[in-house]
Design a protein around this motif. Structure first.
Motif, PDB file in Angstrom:
ATOM      1  N   LEU A   1      10.037   2.247  -4.358  1.00  0.00           N
ATOM      2  CA  LEU A   1       9.461   2.242  -5.710  1.00  0.00           C
ATOM      3  C   LEU A   1       8.994   1.034  -6.009  1.00  0.00           C
ATOM      4  O   LEU A   1       8.359   0.803  -6.871  1.00  0.00           O
ATOM      5  N   GLY A   2       9.393   0.046  -5.182  1.00  0.00           N
ATOM      6  CA  GLY A   2       8.807  -1.435  -5.556  1.00  0.00           C
ATOM      7  C   GLY A   2       9.901  -2.425  -6.064  1.00  0.00           C
ATOM      8  O   GLY A   2      10.833  -2.036  -6.828  1.00  0.00           O
ATOM      9  N   PRO A   3      10.168  -3.703  -5.591  1.00  0.00           N
ATOM     10  CA  PRO A   3      11.068  -4.474  -6.030  1.00  0.00           C
ATOM     11  C   PRO A   3      11.043  -4.764  -7.388  1.00  0.00           C
ATOM     12  O   PRO A   3      12.198  -5.113  -8.009  1.00  0.00           O
ATOM     13  N   ASP A   4       9.986  -4.671  -8.264  1.00  0.00           N
ATOM     14  CA  ASP A   4       9.851  -4.959  -9.709  1.00  0.00           C
ATOM     15  C   ASP A   4      10.386  -4.055 -10.355  1.00  0.00           C
ATOM     16  O   ASP A   4      10.532  -4.027 -11.683  1.00  0.00           O
TER      17      ASP A   4
ATOM     18  N   GLN B   1      14.675   3.479 -16.464  1.00  0.00           N
ATOM     19  CA  GLN B   1      15.238   4.448 -15.851  1.00  0.00           C
ATOM     20  C   GLN B   1      14.657   5.779 -15.871  1.00  0.00           C
ATOM     21  O   GLN B   1      14.465   6.503 -15.032  1.00  0.00           O
ATOM     22  N   ARG B   2      13.975   6.017 -17.064  1.00  0.00           N
ATOM     23  CA  ARG B   2      13.115   7.387 -16.939  1.00  0.00           C
ATOM     24  C   ARG B   2      12.121   7.369 -16.120  1.00  0.00           C
ATOM     25  O   ARG B   2      11.804   8.236 -15.488  1.00  0.00           O
ATOM     26  N   LEU B   3      11.300   6.177 -16.004  1.00  0.00           N
ATOM     27  CA  LEU B   3      10.396   6.002 -15.181  1.00  0.00           C
ATOM     28  C   LEU B   3      10.774   6.310 -13.502  1.00  0.00           C
ATOM     29  O   LEU B   3      10.209   6.995 -12.908  1.00  0.00           O
ATOM     30  N   ALA B   4      11.879   5.604 -13.147  1.00  0.00           N
ATOM     31  CA  ALA B   4      12.592   5.829 -12.114  1.00  0.00           C
ATOM     32  C   ALA B   4      12.758   7.183 -11.635  1.00  0.00           C
ATOM     33  O   ALA B   4      12.402   7.936 -10.534  1.00  0.00           O
ATOM     34  N   LEU B   5      13.320   8.085 -12.801  1.00  0.00           N
ATOM     35  CA  LEU B   5      13.631   9.462 -12.586  1.00  0.00           C
ATOM     36  C   LEU B   5      12.273  10.365 -12.547  1.00  0.00           C
ATOM     37  O   LEU B   5      12.207  11.206 -11.585  1.00  0.00           O
ATOM     38  N   ALA B   6      11.424   9.976 -13.323  1.00  0.00           N
ATOM     39  CA  ALA B   6      10.165  10.838 -13.031  1.00  0.00           C
ATOM     40  C   ALA B   6       9.457  10.461 -11.586  1.00  0.00           C
ATOM     41  O   ALA B   6       8.880  11.525 -11.255  1.00  0.00           O
ATOM     42  N   MET B   7       9.464   9.329 -10.976  1.00  0.00           N
ATOM     43  CA  MET B   7       9.067   9.322  -9.735  1.00  0.00           C
ATOM     44  C   MET B   7       9.885   9.904  -8.705  1.00  0.00           C
ATOM     45  O   MET B   7       9.527  10.406  -7.727  1.00  0.00           O
ATOM     46  N   LEU B   8      11.211   9.758  -8.872  1.00  0.00           N
ATOM     47  CA  LEU B   8      12.120  10.222  -8.006  1.00  0.00           C
ATOM     48  C   LEU B   8      11.985  11.781  -7.849  1.00  0.00           C
ATOM     49  O   LEU B   8      12.412  12.486  -6.673  1.00  0.00           O
ATOM     50  N   THR B   9      11.720  12.504  -8.979  1.00  0.00           N
ATOM     51  CA  THR B   9      11.635  14.020  -8.780  1.00  0.00           C
ATOM     52  C   THR B   9       9.996  14.294  -8.883  1.00  0.00           C
ATOM     53  O   THR B   9       9.943  15.576  -8.988  1.00  0.00           O
ATOM     54  N   ASP B  10       9.279  13.512  -8.720  1.00  0.00           N
ATOM     55  CA  ASP B  10       7.903  13.792  -8.400  1.00  0.00           C
ATOM     56  C   ASP B  10       7.413  14.247  -6.884  1.00  0.00           C
ATOM     57  O   ASP B  10       7.838  13.646  -6.031  1.00  0.00           O
ATOM     58  N   ASP B  11       7.149  15.445  -6.851  1.00  0.00           N
ATOM     59  CA  ASP B  11       6.866  16.050  -5.172  1.00  0.00           C
ATOM     60  C   ASP B  11       5.966  14.778  -4.477  1.00  0.00           C
ATOM     61  O   ASP B  11       6.125  14.630  -3.221  1.00  0.00           O
TER      62      ASP B  11
ATOM     63  N   ALA C   1       0.739  -1.164  -0.013  1.00  0.00           N
ATOM     64  CA  ALA C   1      -0.109  -0.036  -0.018  1.00  0.00           C
ATOM     65  C   ALA C   1       0.787   1.169   0.015  1.00  0.00           C
ATOM     66  O   ALA C   1       0.458   2.438  -0.473  1.00  0.00           O
ATOM     67  N   LEU C   2       2.225   1.141   0.239  1.00  0.00           N
ATOM     68  CA  LEU C   2       2.888   2.158   0.373  1.00  0.00           C
ATOM     69  C   LEU C   2       3.865   2.327  -0.894  1.00  0.00           C
ATOM     70  O   LEU C   2       4.839   3.260  -0.754  1.00  0.00           O
ATOM     71  N   ILE C   3       3.824   1.593  -1.577  1.00  0.00           N
ATOM     72  CA  ILE C   3       4.465   1.641  -3.009  1.00  0.00           C
ATOM     73  C   ILE C   3       3.931   2.568  -4.023  1.00  0.00           C
ATOM     74  O   ILE C   3       2.652   2.172  -4.256  1.00  0.00           O
ATOM     75  N   PRO C   4       4.451   3.589  -4.281  1.00  0.00           N
ATOM     76  CA  PRO C   4       3.657   4.394  -5.209  1.00  0.00           C
ATOM     77  C   PRO C   4       3.380   3.775  -6.698  1.00  0.00           C
ATOM     78  O   PRO C   4       3.965   3.073  -7.161  1.00  0.00           O
ATOM     79  N   ASP C   5       1.852   4.723  -6.984  1.00  0.00           N
ATOM     80  CA  ASP C   5       1.371   3.948  -8.206  1.00  0.00           C
ATOM     81  C   ASP C   5       2.459   4.798  -9.239  1.00  0.00           C
ATOM     82  O   ASP C   5       2.448   5.997  -9.437  1.00  0.00           O
ATOM     83  N   PRO C   6       2.587   4.026 -10.380  1.00  0.00           N
ATOM     84  CA  PRO C   6       3.523   4.740 -11.250  1.00  0.00           C
ATOM     85  C   PRO C   6       3.015   5.305 -12.612  1.00  0.00           C
ATOM     86  O   PRO C   6       3.435   5.850 -13.223  1.00  0.00           O
TER      87      PRO C   6
END
Length: 444
Positions: A295-298, A330-340, A108-113
């Protein structure tokens, strides 16, 4: 193997090693089988004993054989390593048992991508393109570089922390090289060492991290690499204190070319400061930060900051057309890591894990078990009886935990008296029930 040892042939070390390897591959020699004593094989082949010694060293360095002191040399038989995650179903496991040994984050605490996926889309990546997404590299240099400054930092991206360890070992070590690792230790790290043929040298921990005496002893044994967890150690939750880190850097100062790998797996979720073993003048090092816990093991993405030489060696195994991490990931990880919003969710998750672990330790205290919450997804619970026995009693009561024996680096180590328990998803009543069951099961 008959006493005449006729099945082994050769007059040089390479020929003898190849002969033994062929016997192993054909199944004529099985894991655990003893190889002939050096003197006996040398006499049988009519060669110098040093040639047989050299052949056995070749076999050991390739992971095909292992020395056992007075018991001689045997065909390598890697001991199985427990796997992370949910416990495997077994016939004797109660159907109603609750698995609290997983080490998993709360789903429940893993962000929705979903929202970030649109930002991750972009032009196709073709052969010959940079291996690391430029945006992610810039972000990583700012974040990881700030913890490593001042120094020349290079960024590589791998398919998770375990992939990073495997690639670092392969790029920088030779099978047979000894590697220092925490004991108890991270299951994936122990497994990677065993299957790669790198003898593990256990280094004990105390409440401040790996011990100075343990690291010094490992270096005296000639280890070529040191793997450590600077914070949220798995399974104990210990984090290296700034004081201890300074002491360890002082020990490592005389060994600048020993590869130091820091697996900072909890990073953005950690409540503790990052205290590094990597000194300003250390020559070979790597800081690994995966996104799996938040961000999730997957996601299977890890950022690896290294010195230039290590980056060069690592890059030889991560090239376009050979192997690289998907730029979409990689881009998905960056998008999530830089999302407020995502970062706010990660911060909230960090508070949740810390609060629930502290609550579980308080429940244990009420039932007479002193326990420090540490840092991470699980709690390390001390028990009076051997951990395997306590875990068995808890299973009968409907609770599946992880015995500390599963995390031992050496199978010959004394029985553990610790349990790893993942209790952050339990409510207060469930935590109290589990704490009571542990207290009742702690003594036979």
């Amino acid at each position: 193997m008959s006493e005449s040892y006729d099945a082994i042939s050769g007059s040089t070390a390479a020929e003898i090693a190849a002969s033994v390897r062929a016997l192993i591959e054909r199944g004529s020699l099985a894991p655990g089988d003893a190889l002939p004593p050096v003197r006996a094989l040398a006499e049988s082949l009519g060669i110098n004993r040093n040639t047989v010694v050299a052949a056995y060293r070749q076999l050991a360095s390739s992971g095909m054989a292992a020395g056992h002191g007075r018991a001689g040399t045997r065909v390598a038989s890697p001991d199985p390593v427990a796997q992370e995650g949910f416990a495997q179903r077994s016939p004797d496991r109660p159907a109603h048992a609750r698995d609290v040994g997983t080490g998993n984050p709360d789903p429940a605490l893993i962000p929705d991508p979903s929202r970030a996926l649109a930002r991750a889309a972009g032009r196709p990546v073709l052969y010959g393109s940079p291996v690391v997404d430029p945006g992610l590299e810039e972000w990583a240099l700012d974040v990881l570089g700030a913890d490593l400054a001042p120094r020349d930092v290079r960024i590589t991206v791998t398919g998770g922390a375990s992939d990073a360890l495997d690639r670092l070992f392969t790029a920088m070590l030779t099978p047979g090289d000894r590697v220092a690792i925490e004991d108890p230790g991270f299951l994936t790290g122990i497994h990677t060492l065993r299957i790669g043929g790198y003898p593990a040298v256990p280094v004990p921990l105390d409440e401040e991290g790996i011990t100075v005496e343990g690291l010094r002893a490992a270096l005296e044994q000639g280890v070529r690499a040191v793997v450590c967890t600077p914070r949220a150690h798995n399974p104990t939750g210990v984090s290296i204190t700034p004081r201890r880190a300074a002491q360890l850097r002082e020990v490592l100062a005389d060994h600048p070319y020993v590869l130091v790998i820091e697996d900072d797996h909890f990073s953005l979720l950690s409540t503790r400061p990052y205290a590094s073993l990597i000194g300003a003048d250390h020559e070979r090092w790597a800081l690994v930060r995966s996104v799996s816990k938040f961000l999730g093991p997957d996601m299977s993405v890890a950022l690896v900051a290294t010195d230039p030489r290590t980056a060069e060696r690592l890059g030889m195994r991560l090239r376009p057309g050979i192997a690289w991490v998907s730029h979409l990931l990689q881009r998905l990880a960056l998008a999530m890591l830089t999302d407020d919003e995502t970062r706010a969710g990660i911060a909230a998750a960090a508070e949740h894990y810390a609060e629930r672990n502290a609550a579980f330790c308080a429940a244990l205290e009420r039932h007479g078990i002193a326990c420090a919450p540490g840092d991470g997804l699980s709690v390390w619970v001390p028990v009076a009886d051997p951990a395997d026995e306590v875990a068995g009693r808890l299973a009968e009561r409907g609770w599946i935990v992880r015995s500390g024996d599963e995390f031992r680096v050496s199978p010959d180590a004394p029985p553990s008296h610790g349990l790893r328990v993942t209790a952050h998803e339990l409510d207060d009543d469930e935590q109290d029930a589990l704490a009571g069951a542990i207290a009742d099961s702690s003594h036979g």
